[in-house]
Each structure stands twice: as structure tokens, then as C-alpha cells.
Design an enzyme around this catalytic site. Structure first.
Site, mmCIF file in Angstrom:
data_model
loop_
_atom_site.group_PDB
_atom_site.id
_atom_site.type_symbol
_atom_site.label_atom_id
_atom_site.label_comp_id
_atom_site.label_asym_id
_atom_site.label_seq_id
_atom_site.Cartn_x
_atom_site.Cartn_y
_atom_site.Cartn_z
ATOM 1 N N CYS A 1 7.173 -32.351 -3.285
ATOM 2 C CA CYS A 1 6.125 -33.369 -3.441
ATOM 3 C C CYS A 1 4.750 -32.769 -3.157
ATOM 4 O O CYS A 1 4.534 -32.157 -2.112
ATOM 5 C CB CYS A 1 6.375 -34.532 -2.491
ATOM 6 S SG CYS A 1 5.065 -35.779 -2.556
ATOM 7 N N CYS B 1 9.869 -35.037 -7.220
ATOM 8 C CA CYS B 1 10.981 -35.296 -6.294
ATOM 9 C C CYS B 1 12.231 -35.627 -7.107
ATOM 10 O O CYS B 1 13.322 -35.135 -6.825
ATOM 11 C CB CYS B 1 10.632 -36.448 -5.354
ATOM 12 S SG CYS B 1 10.107 -37.951 -6.212
ATOM 13 N N ASN C 1 6.130 -3.522 11.012
ATOM 14 C CA ASN C 1 5.371 -2.677 10.107
ATOM 15 C C ASN C 1 5.688 -3.178 8.695
ATOM 16 O O ASN C 1 6.298 -4.223 8.529
ATOM 17 C CB ASN C 1 5.759 -1.199 10.294
ATOM 18 C CG ASN C 1 4.583 -0.280 9.938
ATOM 19 O OD1 ASN C 1 3.977 -0.453 8.884
ATOM 20 N ND2 ASN C 1 4.284 0.674 10.796
ATOM 21 N N ASN D 1 0.829 -1.203 0.000
ATOM 22 C CA ASN D 1 0.000 0.000 0.000
ATOM 23 C C ASN D 1 0.863 1.251 0.000
ATOM 24 O O ASN D 1 2.019 1.232 0.445
ATOM 25 C CB ASN D 1 -0.931 0.009 1.211
ATOM 26 C CG ASN D 1 -0.232 0.515 2.463
ATOM 27 O OD1 ASN D 1 -0.222 1.713 2.743
ATOM 28 N ND2 ASN D 1 0.377 -0.381 3.220
ATOM 29 N N CYS E 1 2.395 -42.252 -3.212
ATOM 30 C CA CYS E 1 3.032 -41.615 -4.374
ATOM 31 C C CYS E 1 2.104 -41.615 -5.579
ATOM 32 O O CYS E 1 1.511 -42.631 -5.917
ATOM 33 C CB CYS E 1 4.320 -42.363 -4.703
ATOM 34 S SG CYS E 1 5.087 -41.788 -6.212
ATOM 35 N N PHE F 1 6.806 4.203 14.222
ATOM 36 C CA PHE F 1 8.115 4.555 13.672
ATOM 37 C C PHE F 1 8.380 3.732 12.422
ATOM 38 O O PHE F 1 9.516 3.486 12.060
ATOM 39 C CB PHE F 1 9.223 4.240 14.692
ATOM 40 C CG PHE F 1 9.191 5.123 15.908
ATOM 41 C CD1 PHE F 1 8.612 6.380 15.862
ATOM 42 C CD2 PHE F 1 9.775 4.693 17.091
ATOM 43 C CE1 PHE F 1 8.600 7.196 16.990
ATOM 44 C CE2 PHE F 1 9.761 5.496 18.210
ATOM 45 C CZ PHE F 1 9.172 6.747 18.174
ATOM 46 N N CYS G 1 15.657 -33.187 -7.270
ATOM 47 C CA CYS G 1 16.937 -33.686 -6.751
ATOM 48 C C CYS G 1 17.938 -33.881 -7.890
ATOM 49 O O CYS G 1 19.114 -33.570 -7.758
ATOM 50 C CB CYS G 1 16.720 -34.992 -5.985
ATOM 51 S SG CYS G 1 18.167 -35.491 -5.031
ATOM 52 N N CYS H 1 6.156 3.526 9.251
ATOM 53 C CA CYS H 1 5.560 3.728 7.936
ATOM 54 C C CYS H 1 6.651 4.043 6.907
ATOM 55 O O CYS H 1 7.371 5.018 7.058
ATOM 56 C CB CYS H 1 4.535 4.852 7.991
ATOM 57 S SG CYS H 1 3.551 4.923 6.500
HETATM 58 C C1 LIG Z 1 -3.340 -0.112 3.768
HETATM 59 C C2 LIG Z 1 -2.474 -0.188 4.983
HETATM 60 C C3 LIG Z 1 -2.309 0.912 5.782
HETATM 61 C C4 LIG Z 1 -1.532 0.856 6.914
HETATM 62 N N1 LIG Z 1 -1.433 1.931 7.707
HETATM 63 C C5 LIG Z 1 -0.734 1.851 8.869
HETATM 64 C C6 LIG Z 1 -0.709 2.919 9.779
HETATM 65 O O1 LIG Z 1 -1.347 3.940 9.585
HETATM 66 N N2 LIG Z 1 0.010 2.803 10.914
HETATM 67 C C7 LIG Z 1 0.735 1.680 11.205
HETATM 68 O O2 LIG Z 1 1.351 1.608 12.260
HETATM 69 N N3 LIG Z 1 0.733 0.630 10.353
HETATM 70 C C8 LIG Z 1 0.018 0.697 9.201
HETATM 71 N N4 LIG Z 1 -0.021 -0.407 8.364
HETATM 72 C C9 LIG Z 1 0.767 -1.596 8.709
HETATM 73 C C10 LIG Z 1 -0.076 -2.628 9.479
HETATM 74 O O3 LIG Z 1 -0.533 -2.136 10.706
HETATM 75 C C11 LIG Z 1 0.738 -3.908 9.764
HETATM 76 O O4 LIG Z 1 1.865 -3.592 10.553
HETATM 77 C C12 LIG Z 1 1.237 -4.581 8.518
HETATM 78 O O5 LIG Z 1 0.248 -4.505 7.510
HETATM 79 C C13 LIG Z 1 1.620 -6.054 8.746
HETATM 80 O O6 LIG Z 1 0.544 -6.837 9.160
HETATM 81 P P1 LIG Z 1 -0.316 -7.791 8.129
HETATM 82 O O7 LIG Z 1 0.663 -8.647 7.435
HETATM 83 O O8 LIG Z 1 -1.288 -8.508 9.025
HETATM 84 O O9 LIG Z 1 -1.017 -6.865 7.200
HETATM 85 C C14 LIG Z 1 -0.833 -0.339 7.244
HETATM 86 C C15 LIG Z 1 -0.994 -1.446 6.426
HETATM 87 C C16 LIG Z 1 -1.828 -1.397 5.319
HETATM 88 C C17 LIG Z 1 -2.036 -2.603 4.467
HETATM 89 S S1 SF4 Z 2 19.238 -35.009 -1.246
HETATM 90 FE FE1 SF4 Z 2 17.545 -33.686 -0.672
HETATM 91 S S2 SF4 Z 2 16.207 -33.712 -2.473
HETATM 92 FE FE2 SF4 Z 2 17.620 -35.401 -2.723
HETATM 93 S S3 SF4 Z 2 16.538 -37.186 -1.879
HETATM 94 FE FE3 SF4 Z 2 17.765 -36.351 -0.209
HETATM 95 S S4 SF4 Z 2 16.397 -34.911 0.842
HETATM 96 FE FE4 SF4 Z 2 15.479 -35.358 -1.138
HETATM 97 S S1 SF4 Z 3 7.040 -35.971 -5.607
HETATM 98 FE FE1 SF4 Z 3 5.876 -37.273 -4.219
HETATM 99 S S2 SF4 Z 3 4.099 -37.962 -5.413
HETATM 100 FE FE2 SF4 Z 3 5.577 -37.115 -6.857
HETATM 101 S S3 SF4 Z 3 6.740 -38.913 -7.556
HETATM 102 FE FE3 SF4 Z 3 7.872 -38.029 -5.829
HETATM 103 S S4 SF4 Z 3 7.123 -39.108 -4.037
HETATM 104 FE FE4 SF4 Z 3 5.677 -39.512 -5.681
#
Ligand SMILES: Cc1cc2nc3c(=O)[nH]c(=O)nc-3n(C[C@H](O)[C@H](O)[C@H](O)COP(=O)(O)O)c2cc1C
Ligand code: SF4
Ligand code: SF4
Ligand SMILES: Cc1cc2nc3c(=O)[nH]c(=O)nc-3n(C[C@H](O)[C@H](O)[C@H](O)COP(=O)(O)OP(=O)(O)OC[C@H]3O[C@@H](n4cnc5c(N)ncnc54)[C@H](O)[C@@H]3O)c2cc1C
Ligand code: SF4
Lengths: 425, 443
Positions: A392, A352, A203, A76, A346, A136, A356, A138
Site C-alpha cells: 500500500c 493490496c 565491511n 567500489n 484508501c 580483514f 494478495c 576488503c
Molecule cells: C570507495 C570505498 C572504499 C573503501 N575503502 C575501505 C578501506 O580502505 N578500508 C576499510 O576498512 N573499509 C573500506 N570501505 C568500506 C567502508 O568503510 C564501510 O565498511 C562500508 O562502505 C559500509 O558502510 P556504508 O554502507 O556506510 O558505506 C570502503 C568503502 C568504499 C565505498
Molecule cells: S493475507 Fe497477507 S496480503 Fe492478504 S490481506 Fe492478509 S495480510 Fe494482507
Molecule cells: S493498497 Fe492501500 S490505498 Fe491502495 S487500494 Fe489498497 S488500501 Fe487502498
């Protein structure tokens, strides 16, 4: 049912779920709806100085969509409240009077001058709210005016402003931290030094969420131009968890309450923050995506989980994972696991193998048995990295099983390959 | 209302006809396509790809949809299957790619590959984009007989490879059964013709309609005037019930009726019985039964001599018939057609269930469709009653590359052995084109 009541820096709420300071808490109408829905508290949308309010742009939001999942990340370019100070104060007072059992905290951001903080604190105290949160964090619009992140990025300022506020109010002072720093401990310790009652974080993260390739401008675009904004939503949770954990395990911040914020959308997210030391949690994006009714599952899910695990109340879980957060150099290098494929589950997608084969250790053999695809881990080649398990698509199909090595705990500080190792004994 | 021979046109309102013969499945819009595409795991060594007769890179084209590279997606499809648009609509995906999809094993709900394929190919066709460019001229000419899926796929690939192709088509319109056979609601509007137009727009293909092999041209002439010949004439005949009275008014050949239906601009002009019986168990039986219902027949019954698992129609098709109000009676065969003043009045059946010759029953009916299989007609490739090339089990014998017993003649599609599907015909045509190309370049 476990006791979900929360006491955080002396502030009480019926549950630990607060709405973060943002559009959901911008006015009485929203906050009352949230409280009706069951939210434990709200941090009022950040107030600024008296006088003409800030002005916002259109549009304001951009989103990161992953594989059809909307709003995995949210960005935002809004500022603090754009409504007059008196209106906000009047509404805050009314809401607190009508909802005495809910936590109502007021977020503030005024210029970095003692007089400004002193005067706004006096008017805010008059609303009988439960505390203030110093914004502190934004990252846009306000820091250009010497507020928000401009203060949050300089520990000395944080300490100074926090100290002013503690001097000029009896209310608990929460300091909201910006993640746009290289080490979160600097700001956190400064807040503590200044006398903060708690910190809240994170924040939003500085971001350009996308580029509009037709307009050739960052999104969201305002009349052909765009600017960086603040990033939040599910995608930032890992960043927030790390910062919360760093503060929780820092001896200088010991005992400092943490209000966890960032990408919380489910009770499980919240439980993770609590386990890493958060005493309350705040939510913004998830509410903006789905509305206030998500509180039902947040409360219910957290309660059921606490019951299932036999935790009686929040203090029983807060910080419980902190002792297990350590530095890499103390991890046991003799611990060995290998991937194991459950052939009955599987579905033969081959992911997988190719993961690997192309990018790891060539440890998943792809063969055909009677024409049927067959994938099998070659134990001797597997380094236990978990990549295949994550690639997987079938839950529980690949698990990592421990291999007994008979070797004792050995970390990097003791390892023979480490030229700076300490003596083993 | 007469009690027998109630066969009439105009049974429904204009609105109902319009609805009944429109697309059975609405196309995906971008949003739904993105969501569906995101269900694909992008498998390695993908089972779906292996199950596609034309070998389309399915994970590849789906990923391109997911990234909004729709043109790239369409080209990925069309490179392997130039009738990717038709196949997206008519393929029985439930026994092909979607059956093999790992999500079928995981949750019984495959990625909707057909709908995604349609999304991408429609995008390209709607924009009139020609993504292919012909190789430089080889100076060779090839005659293709039959402008169905096999013939057109072969012609397109040959033209792409630089050869000059002449297509001889007996009917006035190209497209084969896409235009004349497949159920109307699977390829509604003028889709078949638009696709033919797209294929021909590559250049290098001359289409001669109204030119039948054996009537207007002979195989000998074609072999003389061209460097190679491909035969994709499909199946020209239908099996008979071998009962008396097959000539009664009201006894119809399903394939011929569907062809009339497909060619009728105004479906309300088609006469259909009030009570209809269909004999057969393949997709043609399902198609005629459902289309009879959609033309306003009140009561439609398919009678098949064996059980549901023996039917040529897939489970999905059988379900589709039933949701369209078609009744399916298993384990019975017709033994007598009963007429009344030259018109069909009823049909008598005998149970074929285990335990010897069974119980008999009669169904009163106004119309009876024969849908008991099509056969290859060898006359056009014969001279003096003698086939000019080897046949096998009544169809043209070919090797793994589609080459017949004549060194410069290839064949593919329904006129050779194999599954009688649009997608298999396309693969036959494409594969033969490459074999012909190798032959021409080595000659
Ligand atoms: C549109 C918007 C406006 C925000 N305005 C403020 C604000 O005025 N003051 C503030 O402290 N944080 C503000 N934030 C930050 C949020 O309070 C929060 O710290 C942040 O979005 C992380 O939380 P979330 O992942 O749950 O959104 C805002 C966030 C968004 C999305
Ligand atoms: S080396 Fe990593 S990716 Fe390869 S079989 Fe082992 S755990 Fe799975
Ligand atoms: S990723 Fe998981 S489901 Fe896909 S072949 Fe490997 S073990 Fe089987
Ligand atoms: C009623 C019905 C419904 C079907 N539904 C489906 C479906 O839903 N999905 C699916 O995958 N398949 C379906 N099929 C099968 C599919 O249509 C065929 O497998 C496919 O069309 C075969 O292609 P082809 O090119 O070999 O033959 P055709 O499509 O039959 O094309 C042969 C062409 O050759 C022309 N021709 C014939 N004789 C001569 C001659 N002597 N000289 C010149 N030209 C000649 C014909 O006019 C025709 O245009 C259906 C078939 C029928 C009958
Ligand atoms: S099998 Fe299914 S999930 Fe895998 S690539 Fe094919 S369509 Fe996608």
C-alpha cells in the site's frame, strides 16, 4: 538534551558517529572538514606497508539506482590508501593534535606476517591516535595478495593476527569483519579469542553491481573489463543489522563492543544499530553521497529521539532490542493479526488486492460500490502476512490488528505439527 | 497612436514571437521522465486508464518508461491512440486521466501522464520507427471524409485491419483542428504534420486533399464507389452573436482567426488589436485570448455570461489565461457593438448576475472575438436541402458504435454528439473502424 557522548572500547568521542575507513577519511583535508562539520570520530583510510603505495583504477564506482533514487546501493573496486605511508602518518598526528576530543582510529592492512604488523603498529602508535582497526574485510584487490578478506574469512588467521597486534601495541584493537562468510560468529569469536577490544562490521559485500549491456562487461568498467567489488550503502543495512545482532546475542561474545557499519544514512538507521547492540556507528556511503553536513541531522535527530523516548544517554539504548531477537522456533504461533484498511485514507490503487490475489491468500476483495472502487479484507482468509500493508502506497492506510484467539503462547518446539516437539508441560 | 481601431502587426520583437509560440511546456528528458515514471504506483484496475477516452494502458506504458523500454511504451500508447503524440499535448488531462490518478486523491499532485506520454511518443516519432504492420488485404475499400483526428484515427485502424482507405479532405492540409485550431504553443513547429506523416506511413491510406464532400464528391458517389463510408467532418460553422454591427472591421470569428494564425509561418505578420475583448467561456475563448496576448495585445478581457464553474474551459485553462495576463469578467453578455466609421470602437455589456436585468457597462476595444461555440453544418451531407442521414440535436445521429441511420455510413468526432475533444474524436474513429471491419467481414 540527551547526552550523546560515546565511550567505545575506551575511546571517547563527543557523539557516536564516526566516518568509516574509506575515501572520506583518506587525508587530513577531508578529516578536518568532517570534524569541523561535527563528526565524532573517523577511522583513517586503511594504511598499508611502507614502500610504493597501491595503484587504483579509473573508474572505481558503480551504483544501484531504484526508481530514480540514486545510490541505494554502492559498489567500489578501490584498494587501501594510495598515498605514501609517511604522509598519512604525519597528517594523522597533526589531526589528532588539532582535534584531541575526536576519536581518531587508524585502519591497517599489512601482510599476514607478525613482523609486518609489529613494525607498522610502532609507527602508528607514534601518531597518538586512539586505536587501530584491523581491516580483514576488503573483498577485492587486497585478498588476492593474502590480505583483507583473505584473512577475515579464516577465523584462525583473525585470532592469530589479533593476538600479534595485542602483543605489540597498547592501543585498543578493533577488528573489522567481512560479511563475506556464511556465519559471522566464527570470525567474531576468533577476534574475541585473539584479545580484540572490539569488532566493527560490516565491511563491503562481494558484488557485481551491474552489467554494462553495451560494453558486455561488469560495471564499473575499466578499459572494457570489470571485476567484482564491494557493496555498501542503504541496501546492505539489513545484512549488517543481522550480523550485529548475531554477535550481540552470542554468549561467547558477551560484552564485546561492536561498532556498527553498513548503510547508515539517518539517525534512525543509527538508532537501530544501537538498539541491536552497537556502541558506536560508522558511515561511509551516505557521506560520499551528500557530504559531511548530514552529521547535523544525525546528531540532532538521535538526540531528539532519545529525549522523546526519555533515554538519558547512549548506554540507555545500546543493546535494548537484543533480548527481543530470538530464533524463529520460539515465536508464538498462536499470535493472530489481520489486515485492516482505513477506508478514509484508501486512494483505490488496488495494489493490496492484486498483491494478495495473485501472490498470497485472496483475502482482499475488490468490489464496486455505486461505481466506486472498494477494497476490503476478508478476515477469514487473511493470514496476517503484512504483504498488503507493505504494498500500500499510503502510510498508515493498512494496519495489522491483533485478533484475540484466547489461545496460549505456543512455539514450534511445542507445536503438534512438529514431529520433534518437546513435551508441552 | 489612433484612439480607435488600433490594430497592428509587428507588435513584438522576433525573439518574443519565437518565445511566445514555442512549446508551453518543455519535454521531459530521460532523467526527469524516469523520476516522474517512478511516481506511478502501477495501480491495479487503474482509475486513470478508465478515465482515458481511448483506454490507453497508462500504468503499462509508464512502467515501460521506468524500465527504459521506451519503444514498448510508445507502442502501448499508439495501439490504443494513434494520435497519442497530439493527445499528450492537447488533452485536458486535468479532467481526464490525471484527475482520476490516485495521486490526485492522495496528494493533489497526479502523475504527469501527459508529459510521460509525450516522452514516449516523441521518442518513437523522432526515430521514424513504424511499429505497425498491416493485416493482409481484405479487398474492401472505405471512404473517410475529413482528415481530422476522427477521420485519421479511423483510416489508420481500417488500413491496419487490411482495408484500402481513401481520405477526402476539403482543406489543402490534413490534420483537422490539430493543424488549424488547437493553440499554436500546444502543438508548435510542424508537429501536426509530422504526426499525419507518421499515420500515413503505415500504407494503405490514400489522402486526397482539396476534396470536399458536397462540393467535389457526393455522399451517394462515395457509397457507390466504396464498401463503407466514415464521416468525420467536424464542426464547420460558428454561432453568431445576433447583434447588429457584427460586420464592423475588428469583429472577428475566433476559430477563423486561429486558423490564420496556425497557418502563418511568420506570426509578426498577424494584425492584432491593442485592446481585445473575447466573448465566450470555452477553450476556444481561452485560446484566442492567450494567443492575442502573445501576439502583443496589451489588454485582453474575456467576457462570459455565467460564472467560473459554468465555463467550458477547465480550471487549469482559466488559470493559464490569467497567468498570461488575460482578465476574465463573469456574468455579463454583450448587447451592442459600437462602431466609428466602420470600425469597432467599443462593446456594451449587460450584467447577467442574479436579480433581473442588470447594470450596463462599456468596454472600449479595438478587436472583438466571437468564441461562443461551433455548429455542425449539414449541407455536405444533404441533398436538396434535405439531410441524407438522421440528425440529432443538430449533429449526425449515431448508435453506440458510431453507425448512422445509413447501414454503410459511420460518423464520429465533433460532428456527432459527445465531448468535443481530440481524444474523443480519435476514440470515435477507432471504434467505428472496428465496427466497419466487422461489417465488411460479415458482408
Ligand atoms: C570507495 C570505498 C572504499 C573503501 N575503502 C575501505 C578501506 O580502505 N578500508 C576499510 O576498512 N573499509 C573500506 N570501505 C568500506 C567502508 O568503510 C564501510 O565498511 C562500508 O562502505 C559500509 O558502510 P556504508 O554502507 O556506510 O558505506 C570502503 C568503502 C568504499 C565505498
Ligand atoms: S493475507 Fe497477507 S496480503 Fe492478504 S490481506 Fe492478509 S495480510 Fe494482507
Ligand atoms: S493498497 Fe492501500 S490505498 Fe491502495 S487500494 Fe489498497 S488500501 Fe487502498
Ligand atoms: C480553437 C480550438 C481549440 C481546441 N483545443 C483543443 C485542445 O486543446 N484539446 C482538445 O482535446 N481539443 C481541442 N479542441 C477540440 C478538438 O480540436 C476537436 O474536438 C477535434 O479536432 C475533433 O476532431 P474531428 O476529426 O472530429 O474534427 P476536425 O478536427 O474539425 O477535423 C475535421 C476535418 O474535416 C474536414 N472537413 C470538414 N468538412 C469537410 C467536407 N465537407 N469534406 C471534406 N472534408 C471536410 C476539415 O477540413 C477537417 O480537416 C479545440 C477546438 C478548437 C476549435
Ligand atoms: S492512477 Fe496514477 S498512479 Fe495509478 S496507474 Fe494511473 S498514473 Fe499510475
Amino acid at each position: 538534551m540527551a547526552d550523546l557522548r560515546c565511550t567505545f572500547a575506551g575511546i571517547k568521542s563527543p557523539n557516536p558517529f564516526w566516518l568509516a575507513s574509506a575515501p572520506p577519511t583518506d587525508k587530513e583535508y577531508n578529516v578536518v572538514r568532517a570534524f569541523k562539520a561535527g563528526w565524532g570520530g573517523a577511522v583513517w583510510k586503511t594504511l598499508g606497508e611502507a614502500g610504493p603505495p597501491v595503484v587504483n583504477t579509473a573508474s572505481r564506482y558503480g551504483t544501484l539506482e531504484v526508481n530514480g533514487q540514486r545510490m541505494v546501493g554502492f559498489n567500489n573496486i578501490e584498494l587501501i590508501t594510495d598515498r605514501p605511508l609517511e604522509v598519512n602518518l604525519r597528517e594523522i598526528k597533526q589531526v589528532k593534535r588539532d582535534w584531541p576530543d575526536r576519536a581518531l582510529i587508524v585502519s591497517l592492512m599489512v601482510p599476514c606476517v607478525e613482523e609486518s604488523w609489529k613494525s607498522i603498529l610502532a609507527t602508528v602508535e607514534d601518531t597518538a591516535c586512539d586505536g587501530v582497526e584491523l581491516n580483514f574485510g576488503c573483498p577485492h584487490g587486497m585478498s588476492e595478495r593474502g590480505m583483507g578478506a583473505a584473512v577475515g574469512q579464516v577465523p584462525e588467521y583473525i585470532e592469530m593476527v589479533t593476538r600479534w597486534c595485542k602483543q605489540h601495541t597498547r592501543m585498543p584493537v578493533l577488528v573489522k569483519l567481512t560479511p563475506n562468510v556464511t556465519n559471522i560468529l566464527g570470525p567474531a569469536r576468533a577476534a574475541r579469542q585473539g584479545g580484540a577490544d572490539a569488532v566493527s562490521l560490516i565491511n563491503t559485500v562481494n558484488s557485481i553491481i551491474a552489467v554494462d549491456l553495451d560494453a558486455m562487461a561488469p560495471a564499473p568498467t575499466v578499459d572494457g573489463k570489470g571485476t567484482h567489488g564491494g557493496y555498501c550503502g542503504p541496501a546492505v543495512k539489513p545484512i549488517a543489522l543481522h550480523m550485529v545482532a548475531e554477535i550481540a546475542r552470542d554468549p561467547h561474545c558477551a560484552g564485546l563492543p561492536i561498532s556498527g557499519i553498513g548503510g547508515i544514512a539517518t539517525w534512525r538507521d543509527a538508532a537501530e544499530f544501537l538498539a541491536l547492540g552497537a556502541g558506536s556507528v560508522q558511515v561511509c556511503t551516505a557521506a560520499m553521497h551528500y557530504g559531511f553536513k548530514i552529521i547535523d541531522d544525525l546528531v540532532d535527530g538521535l538526540g531528539n529521539w532519545l529525549d522523546e523516548k526519555g533515554y538519558a544517554d547512549l548506554p540507555a539504548v545500546v543493546g535494548r532490542a537484543v533480548p527481543n531477537v530470538t530464533d524463529w522456533q520460539y515465536l508464538n504461533l498462536n499470535h493472530r493479526i489481520v489486515a485492516r484498511i482505513d477506508q478514509d485514507r484508501c486512494i483505490k490503487c488496488g495494489l493490496c488486492h492484486i498483491a494478495c490475489e495473485d501472490t498470497s491468500h485472496q483475502a482482499v476483495a475488490a468490489t464496486r460500490i455505486d461505481g466506486e472502487r472498494h477494497y476490503e479484507v476478508i478476515d477469514a482468509e487473511c493470514v496476517g502476512c503484512n504483504l498488503c500493508m507493505h504494498a500500500c502506497p499510503v502510510t498508515g492506510c493498512i494496519s495489522m490488528v491483533e485478533v484475540e484467539t484466547g489461545k496460549p503462547y505456543l512455539n514450534w518446539t511445542q507445536h503438534p505439527n512438529n514431529p520433534m516437539r518437546q513435551a508441552a508441560e | 497612436m489612433p484612439d480607435i481601431g488600433d490594430i497592428a502587426a509587428n507588435r513584438l520583437s522576433a525573439d518574443q514571437y519565437q518565445r511566445n509560440f514555442d512549446d508551453i511546456e518543455a519535454p521531459l528528458d530521460r532523467k526527469r521522465a524516469l523520476v516522474e515514471a517512478s511516481r506511478c504506483y502501477f495501480c491495479h484496475d487503474a482509475p486513470c486508464l478508465e478515465a482515458c477516452p481511448t483506454g490507453i494502458d497508462i500504468p503499462g506504458f509508464i512502467r515501460k518508461i521506468a524500465t527504459d523500454n521506451v519503444k514498448g511504451s510508445a507502442v502501448t500508447i499508439l495501439e490504443e491512440n494513434i494520435m497519442g503524440g497530439a493527445c499528450a499535448r492537447v488533452c485536458p488531462t486535468e479532467i481526464l486521466c490525471e484527475q482520476a490518478c490516485v495521486r490526485t486523491a492522495q496528494e493533489g499532485k497526479p502523475v504527469n501522464i501527459g508529459a510521460l506520454q509525450r516522452y514516449a511518443t516523441d521518442w518513437l516519432l523522432d526515430r521514424g520507427i513504424q511499429p505497425f504492420q498491416r493485416a493482409k488485404s481484405s479487398g474492401k475499400t472505405v471512404a473517410v471524409v475529413g482528415a481530422g483526428p476522427a477521420g485519421l484515427a479511423c483510416a489508420h485502424r481500417l488500413a491496419l485491419l487490411g482495408h484500402a482507405v481513401t481520405v477526402f479532405e476539403a482543406r489543402p492540409k490534413a490534420g483537422g483542428l490539430n493543424e488549424h485550431g488547437v493553440a499554436a504553443y500546444k502543438v508548435p513547429h510542424d508537429f501536426a504534420q509530422r504526426e499525419v506523416g507518421f499515420i500515413l506511413s503505415l500504407g494503405g491510406i490514400e489522402l486526397r486533399t482539396g476534396q470536399a464532400l458536397g462540393r467535389d464528391v457526393t455522399l451517394a458517389q462515395l457509397r457507390r464507389d466504396h464498401d463503407a463510408v466514415f464521416i468525420g467532418t467536424g464542426l464547420g460553422g460558428v454561432n453568431a452573436l445576433q447583434l447588429d454591427n457584427e460586420a464592423l472591421a475588428g469583429v472577428e470569428d475566433a476559430v477563423a482567426y486561429i486558423e490564420r494564425l496556425r497557418q502563418a509561418d511568420d506570426k509578426s505578420a498577424l494584425s492584432i488589436g491593442r485592446r481585445v475583448v473575447v466573448i465566450g467561456g470555452g477553450n476556444t475563448a481561452i485560446d484566442i485570448a492567450v494567443q492575442a496576448r502573445r501576439l502583443g495585445a496589451e489588454d485582453v478581457t474575456i467576457v462570459y455570461r455565467r460564472g467560473p464553474q459554468n465555463m467550458g474551459a477547465t480550471g487549469h485553462e482559466q488559470d493559464f489565461a490569467q497567468t498570461n495576463g488575460v482578465r476574465i469578467r463573469h456574468w455579463a453578455r454583450p448587447v451592442r457593438l459600437i462602431g466609428d466609421s466602420g470600425r469597432l470602437a467599443a462593446a456594451e455589456f449587460e450584467s447577467t448576475a442574479a436579480g433581473g436585468p442588470g447594470r450596463r457597462f462599456t468596454l472600449e476595444t479595438d478587436m472583438l472575438f466571437k468564441a461562443i461555440g461551433q455548429v455542425f453544418v449539414a449541407a455536405p451531407v444533404s441533398e436538396g436541402g434535405q439531410a441524407l442521414l438522421e440528425l440529432q440535436a443538430g449533429r449526425i445521429a449515431v448508435d453506440a458504435e458510431g453507425r448512422t441511420s445509413l447501414p454503410d455510413v459511420w460518423a464520429g468526432g465533433d460532428c456527432v454528439a459527445g465531448p468535443d475533444l481530440t481524444v474523443s474524436a480519435v476514440q470515435d474513429g477507432k471504434r467505428a473502424a472496428h465496427a466497419i471491419d466487422r461489417y465488411l467481414r460479415n458482408a
